[in-house]
Design an enzyme around this catalytic site. Sequence first.
Site, PDB file in Angstrom:
ATOM      1  N   ASP A 392     -12.197  -1.220   7.751  1.00 22.40           N
ATOM      2  CA  ASP A 392     -11.687  -2.581   7.668  1.00 22.40           C
ATOM      3  C   ASP A 392     -12.155  -3.350   8.903  1.00 22.40           C
ATOM      4  O   ASP A 392     -12.646  -2.756   9.863  1.00 22.40           O
ATOM      5  CB  ASP A 392     -10.154  -2.578   7.640  1.00 22.40           C
ATOM      6  CG  ASP A 392      -9.612  -2.121   6.292  1.00 22.40           C
ATOM      7  OD1 ASP A 392     -10.359  -2.203   5.306  1.00 22.40           O
ATOM      8  OD2 ASP A 392      -8.452  -1.682   6.244  1.00 22.40           O
ATOM      9  N   ASP A 680      -5.024  -0.104   5.592  1.00 24.49           N
ATOM     10  CA  ASP A 680      -3.660  -0.291   6.095  1.00 24.49           C
ATOM     11  C   ASP A 680      -2.692  -0.791   5.034  1.00 24.49           C
ATOM     12  O   ASP A 680      -1.487  -0.844   5.274  1.00 24.49           O
ATOM     13  CB  ASP A 680      -3.653  -1.266   7.279  1.00 24.49           C
ATOM     14  CG  ASP A 680      -4.240  -2.626   6.908  1.00 24.49           C
ATOM     15  OD1 ASP A 680      -4.636  -2.813   5.737  1.00 24.49           O
ATOM     16  OD2 ASP A 680      -4.301  -3.499   7.790  1.00 24.49           O
ATOM     17  N   ASP A 684      -4.982  -0.182  -0.452  1.00 24.46           N
ATOM     18  CA  ASP A 684      -6.031   0.717   0.055  1.00 24.46           C
ATOM     19  C   ASP A 684      -5.795   2.172  -0.347  1.00 24.46           C
ATOM     20  O   ASP A 684      -6.666   3.017  -0.144  1.00 24.46           O
ATOM     21  CB  ASP A 684      -6.101   0.647   1.591  1.00 24.46           C
ATOM     22  CG  ASP A 684      -6.620  -0.693   2.086  1.00 24.46           C
ATOM     23  OD1 ASP A 684      -7.604  -1.182   1.499  1.00 24.46           O
ATOM     24  OD2 ASP A 684      -6.046  -1.247   3.029  1.00 24.46           O
TER      25      ASP A 684
END
Length: 956
Positions: A392, A680, A684
Amino acid sequence: MRQKKHYEGLTDTEVLVSREQYGANVLMPRKKVPLWKQFLEKFGDPLIIVLLIAGFLSICISFWEYWGLHNEDGVAVFFEPIGIFIAIFLATAIAFFFELKADKEFSILNQVNDEEEVEVIRNGCTTTVAKKDIVVGDIVIINMGAEIPADGRLLEAISLYVDESTLNGESVPAYKSVKEEDFDKDASYATNQVLRGTKVMEGHGIFKVEAVGDNTENGKVFEAAQIDDSVKTPLSEQLDGLSALITKISYIFAGFIIFGRLIVFFHWKPIVWTLAIPTIIFFWLVIKRFNRWKWYVKTTFTIAYFCILLCSVIIFHDYLLPDKSMSGLFAHLLNTMMIAVTLIVVAVPEGLPMAVTLSLAYSMRRMMKTNNLVRKMHACETMGATTVICTDKTGTLTQNQMRVHQTQFYALDNQKLDDGLASRLLKEGIAVNSIASIDCTDANNPKVLGSPTEGALLLWLNEYKISYQELREEANVVEELPFTTERKYMAVLVNSALVEGKQILYVKGAPEIVYGLCRQTECNVAKGDIEYQLEGYQEQAMRTLGFAYQILDGKTEVFKDGRVVADNLTFQGIVAISDPVRSDVPDAVRECMKAGIDVKIVTGDTARTAKEIGRQIGLWTSNDTDKNIISGPEFAALSDEELDKRVKDLKIISRARPLDKKRLVEALQRCHEVVAVTGDGTNDAPALQAAHVGLSMGDGTAVAKEASDITIIDNSFSSISKAVMWGRSLYQNIQRFLLFQLTVNVAACFLVLAGAFMGTESPLTVTQMLWINLIMDTFAAMALASLPPSEKVMKDKPRDRNAFIINRSMGWNIIGVGGLFFVLLLALLYIFEHADIKALRDIVHLQLGEMNGLSPYELTLIFTIFVMTHFFYLFNARAFETGRSALHFKGCRGLLFIISIIFIGQIVMVELPILQKFFNIVKGGLSVEDWVIILMGSSLVLWVREAWHLLKSNRG
């Protein structure tokens, strides 16, 4: 989380009273098996059982010799069998102690969940406390992705769906509400009730705690969580296969030893060679095990062939040695059996599982200090084989310290917020269309709770002395549409005091998406001007948010099928939020790329923003083109075949959607990459589960953490690179243990085998071999498992995850060094048999004569030389493929402690009178001169290696 009304929550005094009355919010672990039972289980190993039986028979024979034959040695006949039991107990006890130590390391991980932060309202202020500190009466705020910390009754609920499958097994999330008309009488649990251990899948709410700890529904069915070490990774499968292979080879050596000692006992008579047939069949049965057969069939056949072998020996004894007593044969057979079984114990690397366990436990504890909380054991090893990291952007590459950098609202002065309607609409929209809060416990340093992006907006209001809480309490929420990565915006419909008799719809999200929903823009700003402003912000790697509103009467349809359908929205403007790149990330990314690991950014931001972040961290260069970047819609449009051709070239996926990350992981895996992925959010979880290693963020949702293998506590990419270094170092530590153990095995097995056919006493007695097994297996496992990681491993390319753990260099070392030690010891064995050695210096002017056997002094010399040569080789093994000196001990206190125990233990065993009797050491031990010669000679293995290392270093 916005609240309809103000809550004071508990005071600090009330918290203490509640905890005293109702207890802490922790689940008491299940009762463990008593330590004495765990210790006794260690004696369940088949080889240990055989040794115990052999030791028992040995004691019986000693009793017979002492009372029946009146042996002239007196009570000394009991020393060796007692020594066997002492050695078995010592080895088992030490292994048990260190396994308990490893279990203790793992148990720490089971308590980490209780330390997770929970959002609560106390003393009239929103703050966070550890999950274990929640008490009955607390007011708890829950958002999407959170794990509910205790049982309670809802006070507020907005589009709230909770996954209760951990309690009722239902896969469909349960709808939760505070409205009686929404209550489902057939539901497993009350509609206005939330329970510990369940997870918020959608929406958010506020509840009052009614039960904590063991009094919760979850506590009533709780069994203490255990670390999952059952996962079979390529490494564990390799080690299992290697142990099985070594065990089979050791059986072959045992068979040859039995055969060799028998034919020597019968003076090499040709007819005795036929004993090879039942011996081969017996050990073939032991090795094959015939898994398809029932256990009693296998046992029957094995015992039958053992009896055939035994009867054959007895028949040969009656035929070839009719004048000899049968007691001598039985004593020889018992001693032969114990030597053979003990050799198997020494050869089989039973320290290998402990080496792996200790390495994992040590690595997991130390990795925690580098902000890597390992949730699943196998992740330590797999991180070392990682070839691709999909990361990310926000929080991982950037600081996750969102602040409003610049605003562009078209109907007001962007330098201040006045009291005009446009300003009031903006302030109310920011306050109510948000699930973030601010912890103002420290007035000088307010802390964002919830989404950092939304928190940045609340901090911006706070800078203007505007209370977002008062604005929330004044507005009555009618309906809400939470943010999702699919639609990229969130919306809320409120009854507002700003416009009497009307409702206001507020929308916030990706500017291009929000603008697309609008009919007009305040001050009629042109679309081109807005796009130009966005490009400027995005080129500076800033996150941008667009805002819109619509004033409605109560009849207008606002939401439909999870979308905003109101058709008269007004675009208010843009906010640019900066989130600087972490200072340590460029170096960490560069380190990973040098280590042969590809890094790919998967983000919901625009291509411009993602490229700029990529440029700042050193991932995106002037050589990169459009083939290295792709947007979410373009990515989704690719077929699997097209994706497989492009996936290795991709560096950035912008405007990514949740399933894009999972599909990227699967495509990389099809291309034989080992993939680690960060995430997070709840969305995901599929990608985290699909990856070889899932890395959740410390401030991520409970769903993401549960789906992951490692939690990066500080969210930083540099912590991920440290996890790779630990994984690679762990693998090398296991290789070093194997290198050392198998070298010992080669020397010991061939030496005992040679002694069997030479007709001598066994060069190493049973008790001596058990001591060797203790120091060269158990102690070596501890020493090599605790070696610290080396940054040098990050200069290597990723290892082939399926490559055999014993590489070519290890193989040559095992054969070469093990063979050299065997030849050296065999030469000494021959010399000692054909010369009368009274002191070690006699070798200088020895005269070989007839074979005269081995004296206790000579056997002591062979034993001590064997131990000390391998003792010094331990230094070489720990430096294997490090490029460093074997005498480099920085950070190796554990190694120094253990090698001190080995060295001192060997001296004490040889020199202490009481131990001499148990371990077949010559009375009086060795002279100082002998020790000096042994230490100088055996240490050559270390000094030769150091000289070669120095020579290579100078050439380099």
